[in-house]
Design an enzyme around this catalytic site. Structure first.
Site, mmCIF file in Angstrom:
data_model
loop_
_atom_site.group_PDB
_atom_site.id
_atom_site.type_symbol
_atom_site.label_atom_id
_atom_site.label_comp_id
_atom_site.label_asym_id
_atom_site.label_seq_id
_atom_site.Cartn_x
_atom_site.Cartn_y
_atom_site.Cartn_z
ATOM 1 N N HIS A 13 0.823 -1.191 0.000
ATOM 2 C CA HIS A 13 0.000 0.000 0.000
ATOM 3 C C HIS A 13 0.868 1.257 0.000
ATOM 4 O O HIS A 13 1.936 1.303 0.621
ATOM 5 C CB HIS A 13 -0.903 0.035 1.238
ATOM 6 C CG HIS A 13 -2.121 -0.831 1.127
ATOM 7 N ND1 HIS A 13 -3.035 -0.705 0.112
ATOM 8 C CD2 HIS A 13 -2.582 -1.836 1.926
ATOM 9 C CE1 HIS A 13 -4.010 -1.592 0.285
ATOM 10 N NE2 HIS A 13 -3.755 -2.289 1.368
ATOM 11 N N CYS A 58 -0.141 2.819 -4.831
ATOM 12 C CA CYS A 58 -0.761 4.114 -5.094
ATOM 13 C C CYS A 58 -0.208 5.125 -4.096
ATOM 14 O O CYS A 58 0.140 4.765 -2.975
ATOM 15 C CB CYS A 58 -2.277 4.054 -4.935
ATOM 16 S SG CYS A 58 -3.083 2.658 -5.746
#
Length: 634
Positions: free
Chosen positions: A403, A462
């Site tokens: 993440h 991201c």
């Protein structure tokens, strides 16, 4: 935007689309001097563009046709003169030629045959009836798009507004120090009352027609200065009035030494407008998705003469080391499935293809002994291990799959008010103590990179908070046991998710363009903007753009990151020998039509895009496949 066609082998590099014939340009700039709709920057736009075309793209002055109010009256940009210019532009055009059209002036919409039509506004539309005195979108199609011969390339740039929804908008900039004299003005001219929009009317459009399927064989690119519900600003930049979009456009070309793929050019234009505090978001439309990877005007970077062996002076003479971090966050609300497979697959490639020794690869995943679980402290130790003892000639690689996120910037130096970060396994504990900020990567890795040491970083995650609520969209769903698309974005805790207010000095620096508001911002962009890195041999891949998601996906019968899958498959398809710039474009080809994410690559010198991945200058013949080991069966 069309579908991808052909194999990645056919489009290793966009340089195959160089223009071999004649180059012609029609440049139209209208300031509407003395009228209530007066603008100030349109003529400067096309004068600046003319200089760029001549000095950097090989256009001859005799082949550039100018229409503006500073010329003799027979070259004023009336409708008839512009239409005559279209005929001149296409006269004798054939395969291999390159045609360029720019319009800077007012745009509008008007009632035409029961529907609303986009239009551009010639000088004589001020005093003559509409639609007869404007140039409708259908006329643009007829005169500019339809006549394009097969194999002839055409680039059109519209620095104006089109949508009627912008009629009452102001041009907003997050900068209060400008005088009213130099405040931006929208390039939108309201149509006469009887020509205005009715709710039941549809709009075709100047740009949208390109993707209508009408022009599948055209090599056609159309830039628009803003979205349909925005204004395109007539602005004051670098000491002169000019269009904000044209200013950002030319500045983007300068930034990359006049060599840009169309997609990268658009992203750099967006960045320039954002740092200039403009809210308009430009658009690019073309007839085939593959054309986004072609070089602007067909001008590719120069390749060293010895294509087989030359590597811009960057070779590996010393030791190889790699830190591979994959985090699936098992049993947690933000669990992913493909991150460990990413680094297992990459480790196999490094060892079997590129000669890395297992002792020189540090794996941090939840499948390792607990000592090597990817918590923050262990990751920081890993980063220290990676650069420790490195000397000239060594090659280092850092791969992070997991993440990404953003949190409140505590320094006041980020213009966005947010700092990028990656999320170790223990990031469910308090922030920022249990995340790794972009500044920590700079301090622990980039800053400590010795001269002559080569470092490639891959972030398959991201970063932008704008993706938190996006879905990972796929146009083609493979036959899998279950439909699965995860998003590699971890929302920051409520207490530290809001942007901070940038300091006045940060805004001042970014507006003036004389200094960076933050010396080094972000994992990737800092590499291309921070002066302190200009002598580093440093390459940083990101799996997606800032406003996109990096997909945790299911490919080749295993969970893995879409970007990492495309990265390794592209290398396999090209026998593990590719220059980094073409590698990026080929990775995009792998993803196109399946995922909407568009990977990015930053480096410290333009010439470094032409180095070979891990200095592998010769193709390798091998039957090796990346999927192996127990992780592939999960």
């Amino acid at each position: 935007m069309g579908q991808c066609s052909g194999t990645s082998h056919e489009r290793d590099t966009p340089s195959v689309v160089r223009s071999t014939g004649k180059k012609k340009a029609l440049l139209v700039g209208i300031n509407y001097v003395g009228s209530p709709s007066e603008l100030r920057g349109c003529i400067n736009d096309i004068m600046n563009q003319k200089q760029v075309l001549i000095e950097h793209y090989g256009f001859n002055e005799a082949d550039i046709y100018m229409l503006h109010e500073d010329l003799a009256k027979d070259r004023w940009p009336y409708k008839a003169a512009i239409q005559e210019g279209f005929r001149w532009l296409y006269e004798g055009a054939k395969s291999g030629d390159l045609l360029f059209f720019q319009y800077s002036g007012h745009g509008s919409q008007c009632h035409n045959n029961g529907s609303m039509a986009d239009c551009i506004c010639p000088l004589d539309c001020l005093n003559n009836p509409w639609p007869g005195s404007v140039i409708l979108d259908t006329e643009i199609h007829r005169d500019l798009y339809d006549p394009l011969p097969a194999g002839c390339k055409s680039v059109a740039l519209f620095d104006c507004c089109h949508s009627g929804t912008v009629a009452n908008l102001t041009v907003k900039r997050g900068w209060s120090a400008l005088s009213m004299e130099n405040e931006p003005k929208p390039r939108y001219m309201p149509p006469p009352k009887e020509m205005q929009h009715h709710a039941s009317m549809s709009v075709a459009g100047i740009r949208r027609a390109v993707v209508s399927g009408k022009y599948p064989d055209h090599q056609l690119w159309v830039f628009s200065g803003c979205q349909d519900d925005q204004t395109s600003a007539d602005a004051f930049e670098e000491g002169q009035y000019q269009g904000a979009f044209t200013w950002a456009f030319v500045r983007a070309l300068k930034f990359d030494v006049w060599n840009e793929a169309y997609f990268d050019l658009l992203e750099q234009i967006k960045m320039n407008l954002k740092t200039g505090m403009y809210t308009q978001v430009p658009a690019l439309t073309t007839t085939q998705t593959a054309f986004l990877n072609w070089y602007y005007m067909g001008k590719a970077p120069e390749i060293p003469e010895d294509k087989e062996l030359a590597d811009c002076g960057v070779t590996i003479l010393g030791k190889n080391k790699a830190l591979l971090v994959g985090i699936n966050y098992r049993g947690k609300p933000n669990e992913l499935r493909g991150c460990i497979n990413d680094v297992v697959n990459h480790k196999a490639v490094l060892m079997h293809i590129y000669g890395y020794q297992e002792a020189d690869i540090l794996m941090l995943t939840e499948d390792e002994d607990k000592l090597n679980w990817p918590c923050k402290q262990r990751m920081q130790e890993g980063l220290k291990w990676l650069v420790e003892g490195a000397s000239e000639g060594d090659s280092l690689l850092f791969h992070y799959s997991g993440h990404g996120s953003q949190m409140t910037d505590m320094t006041g130096s980020e213009p966005t008010g947010l700092s990028e970060c990656i999320c170790p396994l223990d990031c469910d504990k308090p922030w920022p103590e249990h995340i790794i900020l972009d500044t920590e990567i700079h301090t622990d890795v980039y800053d400590k990179l010795p001269d002559g040491v080569k470092l490639e970083c891959i972030f398959d995650c991201c970063h932008s908070g704008t993706v938190a609520n996006l879905e990972v969209f796929r146009e083609m769903v493979p036959m899998v046991p279950e439909e699965y698309n995860g998003i590699r974005y971890y929302p920051a805790p409520q207490a530290c998710c809001q942007p901070s207010s940038p300091s006045a000095s940060a805004l001042s620096c970014i507006r003036s363009g004389t200094a960076e508001p933050k010396k080094r911002s972000g994992f990737r962009k800092a590499v291309q903007t921070a002066a302190g890195y200009k002598d580093k041999l440093l390459w940083v891949y990101s799996g997606c753009q800032d406003n996109q998601t990096s997909a945790d996906a299911y490919e080749d019968a295993q969970y893995q990151g879409a970007f990492t899958w495309a990265f390794l498959k592209t290398l396999e398809d090209h026998r593990y020998s590719m220059r980094l710039g073409p590698l990026l474009l080929a990775i995009r080809d792998q993803l196109c039509g399946r995922y909407v994410q568009t990977p990015a690559l930053s480096t410290t010198s333009r010439e470094y895009f032409q180095t070979f991945h891990l200095a592998q200058t010769r193709p390798i013949s091998t039957g090796f496949k990346t999927c192996s080991g127990p992780a592939c069966r999960r």
